[in-house]
Design a protein around this motif. Structure first.
Motif, mmCIF file in Angstrom:
data_model
loop_
_atom_site.group_PDB
_atom_site.id
_atom_site.type_symbol
_atom_site.label_atom_id
_atom_site.label_comp_id
_atom_site.label_asym_id
_atom_site.label_seq_id
_atom_site.Cartn_x
_atom_site.Cartn_y
_atom_site.Cartn_z
ATOM 1 N N GLY A 34 0.799 -1.217 0.000
ATOM 2 C CA GLY A 34 0.000 0.000 0.000
ATOM 3 C C GLY A 34 0.834 1.270 0.000
ATOM 4 N N TRP A 35 0.188 2.345 -0.417
ATOM 5 C CA TRP A 35 0.750 3.679 -0.293
ATOM 6 C C TRP A 35 -0.161 4.498 0.612
ATOM 7 C CZ3 TRP A 35 5.441 5.246 -1.944
ATOM 8 C CH2 TRP A 35 6.087 4.499 -2.933
ATOM 9 N N PHE A 36 0.443 5.173 1.541
ATOM 10 C CA PHE A 36 -0.251 6.087 2.430
ATOM 11 C C PHE A 36 0.450 7.440 2.338
ATOM 12 C CE2 PHE A 36 -2.939 3.209 4.989
ATOM 13 C CZ PHE A 36 -2.445 1.982 4.570
ATOM 14 N N ARG A 37 -0.203 8.473 2.809
ATOM 15 C CA ARG A 37 0.417 9.792 2.807
ATOM 16 C C ARG A 37 0.008 10.556 4.057
ATOM 17 N NH1 ARG A 37 -2.845 12.492 -2.335
ATOM 18 N NH2 ARG A 37 -4.901 12.687 -1.315
ATOM 19 N N GLN A 38 0.859 11.502 4.423
ATOM 20 C CA GLN A 38 0.562 12.340 5.570
ATOM 21 C C GLN A 38 1.009 13.762 5.274
ATOM 22 O OE1 GLN A 38 2.107 10.995 9.365
ATOM 23 N NE2 GLN A 38 0.525 12.142 10.439
ATOM 24 N N VAL A 92 4.026 13.654 2.694
ATOM 25 C CA VAL A 92 5.040 12.602 2.696
ATOM 26 C C VAL A 92 4.322 11.297 2.373
ATOM 27 C CG1 VAL A 92 6.756 11.347 4.039
ATOM 28 C CG2 VAL A 92 6.452 13.812 4.394
ATOM 29 N N TYR A 93 4.833 10.585 1.391
ATOM 30 C CA TYR A 93 4.219 9.349 0.949
ATOM 31 C C TYR A 93 5.015 8.159 1.475
ATOM 32 C CZ TYR A 93 1.022 11.747 -2.176
ATOM 33 O OH TYR A 93 0.010 12.528 -2.680
ATOM 34 N N TYR A 94 4.299 7.218 2.059
ATOM 35 C CA TYR A 94 4.907 6.027 2.642
ATOM 36 C C TYR A 94 4.405 4.774 1.937
ATOM 37 C CZ TYR A 94 5.888 9.175 6.558
ATOM 38 O OH TYR A 94 6.318 10.210 7.345
ATOM 39 N N CYS A 95 5.300 3.854 1.667
ATOM 40 C CA CYS A 95 4.851 2.549 1.213
ATOM 41 C C CYS A 95 4.845 1.603 2.407
ATOM 42 C CB CYS A 95 5.725 2.005 0.095
ATOM 43 S SG CYS A 95 7.444 1.710 0.530
ATOM 44 N N ALA A 96 3.981 0.610 2.328
ATOM 45 C CA ALA A 96 3.797 -0.311 3.434
ATOM 46 C C ALA A 96 3.420 -1.689 2.910
ATOM 47 C CB ALA A 96 2.721 0.211 4.383
ATOM 48 N N ALA A 97 3.669 -2.695 3.718
ATOM 49 C CA ALA A 97 3.331 -4.070 3.359
ATOM 50 C C ALA A 97 2.573 -4.719 4.510
ATOM 51 C CB ALA A 97 4.593 -4.870 3.042
ATOM 52 N N GLY A 98 1.526 -5.433 4.168
ATOM 53 C CA GLY A 98 0.731 -6.106 5.178
ATOM 54 C C GLY A 98 0.270 -7.461 4.693
ATOM 55 N N ARG A 99 0.173 -8.406 5.594
ATOM 56 C CA ARG A 99 -0.205 -9.774 5.223
ATOM 57 C C ARG A 99 -1.686 -9.857 4.885
ATOM 58 N NH1 ARG A 99 1.823 -14.744 8.606
ATOM 59 N NH2 ARG A 99 0.890 -15.666 6.750
ATOM 60 N N ARG A 100 -1.965 -10.640 3.877
ATOM 61 C CA ARG A 100 -3.345 -10.985 3.571
ATOM 62 C C ARG A 100 -3.787 -12.085 4.543
ATOM 63 N NH1 ARG A 100 -3.554 -12.323 -2.704
ATOM 64 N NH2 ARG A 100 -5.779 -12.378 -2.275
ATOM 65 N N PRO A 101 -5.062 -12.152 4.904
ATOM 66 C CA PRO A 101 -6.132 -11.242 4.479
ATOM 67 C C PRO A 101 -6.266 -10.013 5.355
ATOM 68 C CG PRO A 101 -7.067 -12.969 5.816
ATOM 69 C CD PRO A 101 -5.588 -13.248 5.738
ATOM 70 N N TYR A 102 -5.415 -9.915 6.405
ATOM 71 C CA TYR A 102 -5.620 -8.868 7.416
ATOM 72 C C TYR A 102 -5.523 -7.463 6.832
ATOM 73 C CZ TYR A 102 -4.474 -13.132 9.858
ATOM 74 O OH TYR A 102 -4.426 -14.440 10.248
ATOM 75 N N ALA A 103 -4.588 -7.291 5.895
ATOM 76 C CA ALA A 103 -4.387 -5.959 5.332
ATOM 77 C C ALA A 103 -5.272 -5.696 4.124
ATOM 78 C CB ALA A 103 -2.926 -5.781 4.938
ATOM 79 N N THR A 104 -5.961 -6.705 3.653
ATOM 80 C CA THR A 104 -6.805 -6.532 2.479
ATOM 81 C C THR A 104 -7.915 -5.531 2.783
ATOM 82 O OG1 THR A 104 -6.352 -8.816 1.860
ATOM 83 C CG2 THR A 104 -8.186 -7.714 0.761
ATOM 84 N N TYR A 105 -7.995 -4.503 1.974
ATOM 85 C CA TYR A 105 -8.983 -3.432 2.110
ATOM 86 C C TYR A 105 -8.834 -2.654 3.417
ATOM 87 C CZ TYR A 105 -10.984 -5.769 -1.882
ATOM 88 O OH TYR A 105 -11.148 -6.356 -3.110
ATOM 89 N N ASP A 106 -7.705 -2.814 4.086
ATOM 90 C CA ASP A 106 -7.447 -2.029 5.294
ATOM 91 C C ASP A 106 -6.969 -0.647 4.881
ATOM 92 O OD1 ASP A 106 -4.834 -2.092 7.837
ATOM 93 O OD2 ASP A 106 -6.684 -0.929 7.703
ATOM 94 N N THR A 107 -7.724 0.377 5.167
ATOM 95 C CA THR A 107 -7.339 1.742 4.816
ATOM 96 C C THR A 107 -6.821 2.513 6.027
ATOM 97 O OG1 THR A 107 -9.607 2.509 5.124
ATOM 98 C CG2 THR A 107 -8.975 1.860 2.897
ATOM 99 N N SER A 108 -6.813 1.877 7.174
ATOM 100 C CA SER A 108 -6.304 2.553 8.369
ATOM 101 C C SER A 108 -4.797 2.403 8.508
ATOM 102 C CB SER A 108 -6.977 1.989 9.618
ATOM 103 O OG SER A 108 -6.497 0.671 9.879
ATOM 104 N N GLY A 109 -4.256 1.346 7.921
ATOM 105 C CA GLY A 109 -2.838 1.057 8.066
ATOM 106 C C GLY A 109 -2.511 0.177 9.253
ATOM 107 N N GLU A 110 -3.481 -0.119 10.074
ATOM 108 C CA GLU A 110 -3.228 -0.870 11.308
ATOM 109 C C GLU A 110 -2.730 -2.278 11.039
ATOM 110 O OE1 GLU A 110 -6.548 1.407 14.117
ATOM 111 O OE2 GLU A 110 -6.793 -0.698 13.569
#
Length: 125
Positions: A34-38, A92-110
């Motif tokens: 994912g990409w997030f920004r702040q 500032v744009y951040y890339c992130a990696a999360g395991r499926r299925p937990y990160a699937t459609y997760d828009t919070s970044g948690e």
């Protein structure tokens, strides 16, 4: 695990930038990237995400039609092509990696366990 984001810079409104996120340290076949920004004074915001297999990608409404997320599995790199940039894309744009299925459609970044260091994107109006 390392996520190295790059490609940020200063661009005029209406211009384009391509961000890259080089991933290393493990196999990401079962991950969402994912990409997030702040922006200054604002909370972190989800931008876009893609499964490593490429089977699914999704975007926040404000970037739909302007940004495209993609990945190159041979290079272990995820890209964010940003077109028609606006001043409000400055962050500032951040890339992130999360395991499926937990990160699937997760828009919070948690549910993203790995984060890159961020790259600054500044859009002048």
């Amino acid at each position: 695990v390392q996520l190295q984001a790059s490609g940020g810079g200063l661009v005029q409104a209406g211009g384009s930038l391509r961000l890259s996120c080089a991933a290393s340290g493990r196999t990401f076949s079962n991950y969402v990237m994912g990409w997030f920004r702040q922006a200054p004074g604002k909370e972190r915001e989800f931008v876009a995400a893609i499964t490593w297999t490429g089977s699914s990608s999704y975007y926040t409404d404000s970037v739909k039609g302007r940004f495209t997320i993609s990945r190159d599995t041979a290079k272990n790199t995820v890209y964010l092509q940003m077109n028609s940039l606006k001043a409000e894309d400055t962050a500032v744009y951040y890339c992130a990696a999360g395991r499926r299925p937990y990160a699937t459609y997760d828009t919070s970044g948690e549910n993203y366990g790995y984060w890159g260091q961020g790259t600054q994107v500044t859009v002048s109006s």
